[in-house]
Design a protein around this motif. Structure first.
Motif, mmCIF file in Angstrom:
data_model
loop_
_atom_site.group_PDB
_atom_site.id
_atom_site.type_symbol
_atom_site.label_atom_id
_atom_site.label_comp_id
_atom_site.label_asym_id
_atom_site.label_seq_id
_atom_site.Cartn_x
_atom_site.Cartn_y
_atom_site.Cartn_z
ATOM 1 N N ASP A 112 -2.757 -1.783 10.633
ATOM 2 C CA ASP A 112 -1.969 -2.756 10.217
ATOM 3 C C ASP A 112 -0.824 -1.845 9.358
ATOM 4 O O ASP A 112 0.593 -2.361 9.356
ATOM 5 N N LEU A 113 -1.390 -0.844 8.727
ATOM 6 C CA LEU A 113 -0.071 -0.072 7.874
ATOM 7 C C LEU A 113 0.924 0.598 8.775
ATOM 8 O O LEU A 113 2.093 0.632 8.691
ATOM 9 N N MET A 114 0.285 1.191 9.827
ATOM 10 C CA MET A 114 1.279 1.531 11.078
ATOM 11 C C MET A 114 2.351 0.579 11.373
ATOM 12 O O MET A 114 3.602 0.665 11.869
ATOM 13 N N ASN A 115 1.716 -0.554 11.623
ATOM 14 C CA ASN A 115 2.586 -1.831 12.174
ATOM 15 C C ASN A 115 3.732 -2.073 10.818
ATOM 16 O O ASN A 115 4.771 -2.597 11.312
ATOM 17 N N VAL A 116 3.476 -1.797 9.683
ATOM 18 C CA VAL A 116 4.497 -2.042 8.525
ATOM 19 C C VAL A 116 5.750 -1.249 8.751
ATOM 20 O O VAL A 116 6.629 -1.807 8.603
ATOM 21 N N VAL A 137 0.832 -1.297 -0.050
ATOM 22 C CA VAL A 137 0.199 -0.025 -0.028
ATOM 23 C C VAL A 137 0.908 1.234 -0.070
ATOM 24 O O VAL A 137 0.333 2.353 -0.713
ATOM 25 N N PHE A 138 1.928 1.302 0.546
ATOM 26 C CA PHE A 138 3.061 2.496 0.684
ATOM 27 C C PHE A 138 3.581 2.732 -0.775
ATOM 28 O O PHE A 138 4.241 3.616 -0.952
ATOM 29 N N ASP A 139 3.232 1.787 -1.679
ATOM 30 C CA ASP A 139 3.899 2.117 -3.148
ATOM 31 C C ASP A 139 2.924 2.550 -4.236
ATOM 32 O O ASP A 139 1.801 1.786 -4.541
ATOM 33 N N VAL A 140 3.053 3.574 -4.502
ATOM 34 C CA VAL A 140 1.882 4.389 -5.566
ATOM 35 C C VAL A 140 2.009 3.531 -6.775
ATOM 36 O O VAL A 140 0.842 3.517 -7.293
ATOM 37 N N VAL A 141 3.186 2.912 -7.407
ATOM 38 C CA VAL A 141 3.021 2.316 -8.552
ATOM 39 C C VAL A 141 2.127 1.038 -8.513
ATOM 40 O O VAL A 141 1.309 0.670 -9.246
ATOM 41 N N PRO A 149 3.104 8.826 9.160
ATOM 42 C CA PRO A 149 3.058 8.645 7.833
ATOM 43 C C PRO A 149 1.819 8.089 7.194
ATOM 44 O O PRO A 149 1.879 8.275 5.835
ATOM 45 N N MET A 150 0.664 7.745 7.936
ATOM 46 C CA MET A 150 -0.569 7.599 7.212
ATOM 47 C C MET A 150 -1.102 8.755 6.776
ATOM 48 O O MET A 150 -1.910 8.475 5.740
ATOM 49 N N GLY A 151 -0.515 9.859 6.957
ATOM 50 C CA GLY A 151 -1.040 11.084 6.305
ATOM 51 C C GLY A 151 -0.769 11.196 4.884
ATOM 52 O O GLY A 151 -1.813 11.278 3.812
ATOM 53 N N TYR A 152 0.505 10.651 4.603
ATOM 54 C CA TYR A 152 0.957 10.652 3.034
ATOM 55 C C TYR A 152 0.124 9.256 2.496
ATOM 56 O O TYR A 152 -0.446 9.427 1.293
#
Length: 318
Positions: A169-173, A138-142, A188-191
């Motif tokens: 879960d995303l914060m845990n990553v 999910v952190f990868d825009v591509v 970082p979830m803001g981004y």
């Protein structure tokens, strides 16, 4: 898709562990005031050792719901979803339980590679889908752009109510936990949220907002909700009934927004001024349509009380 399954009808989606014995009361008897949608969770909210008990409890619950549906229909019920632990459990549920009274599945850890696996399970059912975006991809825009493009042309597209953003879960990553006094947008979830909106919203996918796990701090949640609304998110995960009313109030529309939306959709002018701001129907039309849909479902706030006095839904748009 049935209008009842509009993403705007999700509101505060309450997650309830499948081990709970009061889920039937919440669905059938209005035990939780204001509940519009709930997720019966077999994933993170249930420990591995409690899975057999959770599945037995779910089986009994489905028998109750199916019997009630035969007798009265379920148009007045909250939307009811199940979150399986993984695709193998999803397959077992579809093959072994009567899911007639269930509206859909929340798909955990959803990725492009898991799409064909889940679709093999779901394609032959009536169930709608709410894939959860909560893995490293999910952190990868591509990768998110590729997922959005694939979903748009996939037969599952018509069955997707909304995509859920899995904040914890995303914060845990990235080995983080939300600070107590800050919103997710200060992390970082803001981004991530901004990126997901920019990728999926232009393709007309609805996105729901992550949970605020600080149950008693409604001030932080209210700040976060104002940012959820500014990003166009359609609802928010809840983990406690006390959060439902706070989320519902945030989803209400101010009279000023409602007035602007009506003028934008009905105006013959290319540009006009309203309440000190420029309104341009060519660029604000999609926003205005969403505002009127929110107003239809959640009603208007009172300008005299910005904390929100619930008025009747806007009848001319029912």
């Amino acid at each position: 898709m049935d209008k009842r399954l509009s993403p705007w009808n999700l509101g505060a989606t309450l997650y309830m562990p499948a081990t709970r014995l009061d889920i039937a009361d919440a669905v059938l008897h209005g035990k939780i005031p204001g509940l519009r949608s709930l997720v019966i969770c077999l994933e993170d909210a249930v420990s591995e050792g409690d899975i057999p008990q959770a599945l037995q409890n779910l089986k009994r619950l489905l028998q109750q719901l199916n019997a009630a549906k035969i007798n009265s229909g379920n148009n007045e019920w909250p939307l009811v979803f199940i979150r399986p632990r993984h695709p193998d459990m999803g397959q077992w549920l579809v093959e072994n339980l009567d899911l007639s009274a269930i509206d859909g599945f929340v798909l955990p850890k959803f990725t492009l590679s898991s799409l064909p696996v889940w679709w093999d399970i779901m394609a032959g059912t009536h169930l709608c889908l709410m894939p959860t975006l909560e893995t490293e991809e999910v952190f990868d825009v591509v990768q998110m752009r590729e997922l959005a493009t694939t979903l748009l042309s996939h037969p599952c597209h018509a069955r997707i109510i909304a995509l859920r953003i899995g904040g914890n879960d995303l914060m845990n990553v990235v080995s983080l936990r939300r600070p107590r006094n800050l919103t997710l947008y200060d992390s970082p979830m803001g981004y991530v949220i901004k990126m997901l909106v920019s990728v999926f919203a232009p393709r007309d996918f609805a996105l729901t907002a992550p949970v605020c796990e600080h149950i008693d701090d409604h001030a932080v949640m209210a700040r976060e909700l104002s940012l959820d609304m500014a990003h166009g998110l359609v609802g928010k995960t809840a983990i406690h009934p006390g959060q439902i009313d706070v989320i519902e109030q945030a989803l209400m529309v101010s009279p000023g927004e409602h007035s602007d939306a009506l003028r934008i959709l009905n105006s013959t002018q290319a540009v006009f001024k309203s309440q000190g701001a420029m309104c341009e129907p060519a660029t604000h039309r999609r926003w205005a349509a969403g505002i009127l849909e929110r107003a239809r479902v959640y009603g208007l706030t009172s300008e005299k009380n910005p904390d929100g006095i619930r008025l009747m839904p806007v009848s001319q748009h029912n």
